[in-house]
Design a protein around this motif. Structure first.
Motif, PDB file in Angstrom:
ATOM      1  N   ILE A  72       0.864  -1.178   0.000  1.00 29.12           N
ATOM      2  CA  ILE A  72       0.000   0.000   0.000  1.00 29.12           C
ATOM      3  C   ILE A  72       0.900   1.227   0.000  1.00 29.12           C
ATOM      4  N   GLU A  73       0.668   2.115  -0.963  1.00 31.11           N
ATOM      5  CA  GLU A  73       1.393   3.381  -1.004  1.00 31.11           C
ATOM      6  C   GLU A  73       0.500   4.462  -0.436  1.00 31.11           C
ATOM      7  N   MET A  74       1.024   5.191   0.534  1.00 23.47           N
ATOM      8  CA  MET A  74       0.275   6.255   1.183  1.00 23.47           C
ATOM      9  C   MET A  74       1.108   7.529   1.149  1.00 23.47           C
ATOM     10  N   GLY A  75       0.474   8.648   1.410  1.00 23.30           N
ATOM     11  CA  GLY A  75       1.245   9.863   1.579  1.00 23.30           C
ATOM     12  C   GLY A  75       2.189   9.667   2.751  1.00 23.30           C
ATOM     13  N   GLY A  76       3.462   9.762   2.520  1.00 28.05           N
ATOM     14  CA  GLY A  76       4.441   9.587   3.594  1.00 28.05           C
ATOM     15  C   GLY A  76       5.180   8.270   3.571  1.00 28.05           C
ATOM     16  N   GLY A  77       4.694   7.285   2.818  1.00 24.53           N
ATOM     17  CA  GLY A  77       5.434   6.034   2.803  1.00 24.53           C
ATOM     18  C   GLY A  77       4.675   4.851   2.249  1.00 24.53           C
ATOM     19  N   PHE A  78       5.200   3.688   2.571  1.00 28.21           N
ATOM     20  CA  PHE A  78       4.678   2.430   2.046  1.00 28.21           C
ATOM     21  C   PHE A  78       4.452   1.446   3.181  1.00 28.21           C
ATOM     22  N   PHE A  79       3.498   0.551   2.965  1.00 29.47           N
ATOM     23  CA  PHE A  79       3.226  -0.546   3.876  1.00 29.47           C
ATOM     24  C   PHE A  79       3.342  -1.840   3.079  1.00 29.47           C
ATOM     25  N   TYR A  80       4.071  -2.795   3.626  1.00 25.72           N
ATOM     26  CA  TYR A  80       4.242  -4.108   2.996  1.00 25.72           C
ATOM     27  C   TYR A  80       3.757  -5.177   3.957  1.00 25.72           C
ATOM     28  N   LEU A  81       3.005  -6.149   3.421  1.00 17.72           N
ATOM     29  CA  LEU A  81       2.555  -7.286   4.206  1.00 17.72           C
ATOM     30  C   LEU A  81       2.818  -8.543   3.383  1.00 17.72           C
ATOM     31  N   MET A  82       3.629  -9.452   3.910  1.00 16.77           N
ATOM     32  CA  MET A  82       4.016 -10.650   3.172  1.00 16.77           C
ATOM     33  C   MET A  82       3.717 -11.892   4.004  1.00 16.77           C
ATOM     34  N   ALA A  83       3.174 -12.914   3.339  1.00 13.98           N
ATOM     35  CA  ALA A  83       2.996 -14.201   3.996  1.00 13.98           C
ATOM     36  C   ALA A  83       4.373 -14.729   4.381  1.00 13.98           C
ATOM     37  N   ALA A  84       4.480 -15.277   5.594  1.00 15.81           N
ATOM     38  CA  ALA A  84       5.792 -15.665   6.107  1.00 15.81           C
ATOM     39  C   ALA A  84       5.766 -17.035   6.773  1.00 15.81           C
ATOM     40  N   GLY A  85       4.956 -17.921   6.273  1.00 17.96           N
ATOM     41  CA  GLY A  85       4.822 -19.237   6.879  1.00 17.96           C
ATOM     42  C   GLY A  85       3.351 -19.515   7.103  1.00 17.96           C
ATOM     43  N   ALA A  86       3.065 -20.709   7.578  1.00 22.17           N
ATOM     44  CA  ALA A  86       1.675 -21.082   7.818  1.00 22.17           C
ATOM     45  C   ALA A  86       1.096 -20.198   8.922  1.00 22.17           C
ATOM     46  N   ARG A  87       0.136 -19.368   8.561  1.00 21.32           N
ATOM     47  CA  ARG A  87      -0.575 -18.506   9.504  1.00 21.32           C
ATOM     48  C   ARG A  87       0.315 -17.470  10.181  1.00 21.32           C
ATOM     49  N   ALA A  88       1.352 -17.015   9.471  1.00 25.83           N
ATOM     50  CA  ALA A  88       2.229 -15.965   9.998  1.00 25.83           C
ATOM     51  C   ALA A  88       2.548 -14.976   8.880  1.00 25.83           C
ATOM     52  N   PHE A  89       2.809 -13.716   9.259  1.00 28.18           N
ATOM     53  CA  PHE A  89       3.037 -12.651   8.291  1.00 28.18           C
ATOM     54  C   PHE A  89       4.141 -11.721   8.761  1.00 28.18           C
ATOM     55  N   LEU A  90       4.786 -11.089   7.790  1.00 29.60           N
ATOM     56  CA  LEU A  90       5.815 -10.089   8.031  1.00 29.60           C
ATOM     57  C   LEU A  90       5.277  -8.769   7.516  1.00 29.60           C
ATOM     58  N   ALA A  91       5.272  -7.733   8.348  1.00 27.56           N
ATOM     59  CA  ALA A  91       4.779  -6.414   7.969  1.00 27.56           C
ATOM     60  C   ALA A  91       5.890  -5.389   8.147  1.00 27.56           C
ATOM     61  N   VAL A  92       5.970  -4.452   7.191  1.00 23.31           N
ATOM     62  CA  VAL A  92       6.995  -3.408   7.245  1.00 23.31           C
ATOM     63  C   VAL A  92       6.363  -2.074   6.871  1.00 23.31           C
ATOM     64  N   LEU A  93       6.662  -1.047   7.658  1.00 21.69           N
ATOM     65  CA  LEU A  93       6.330   0.331   7.312  1.00 21.69           C
ATOM     66  C   LEU A  93       7.630   1.014   6.910  1.00 21.69           C
ATOM     67  N   ALA A  94       7.596   1.727   5.780  1.00 20.38           N
ATOM     68  CA  ALA A  94       8.801   2.396   5.286  1.00 20.38           C
ATOM     69  C   ALA A  94       8.458   3.788   4.788  1.00 20.38           C
TER      70      ALA A  94
END
Length: 128
Positions: free
Chosen positions: A71-93
């Protein structure tokens, strides 16, 4: 796992927060943010991954699983990636982040520790 999250933040300029969460929105690990903020982001991510999975089911030849949301927003980006069974990695940049580098580093991190990020489904325990 904390040092791996810190390593991602150090290797990709403009990263603000890194969070690992379960599919039901519980924070499992974090870097670069306060616990309350990480908990709010983890809860929001649970809804977002559920929405992405619902959209994924509209692709007739796909598997319906969410792999990456950006997701691109004013001010930056949000990333959400599947990271295993029922787990996720999220990053704000912040806005200056290199999207290609971010995707590569997130994939590498997930490949290195994906099996450790998996969370089993929660089961209802009878109340005593």
């Amino acid at each position: 796992m904390d040092w791996l999250l810190k390593q991602l933040a150090d290797e990709v300029p403009h990263v603000r927060n890194v969070i690992v969460l379960s599919a039901d929105g519980l924070r499992m690990a974090q870097h670069g943010t306060e616990t309350d903020t990480a908990d709010r982001l983890a809860a929001a991510c649970a809804g977002l991954q559920s929405l992405a999975a619902a959209v994924g089911h509209e692709f007739p030849h796909g598997d319906g699983r969410m792999r990456l949301v950006v997701i691109e927003m004013g001010g930056g980006f949000f990333y959400l990636m599947a990271a295993g069974a029922r787990a996720f990695l999220a990053v704000l940049a912040d806005e200056g982040v290199d999207a290609g580098l971010m995707g590569q580093q997130m994939r590498d991190l997930v490949a290195r520790i994906g099996e450790h990020l998996s969370t089993p489904p929660r089961r209802g325990e009878p109340v005593a």
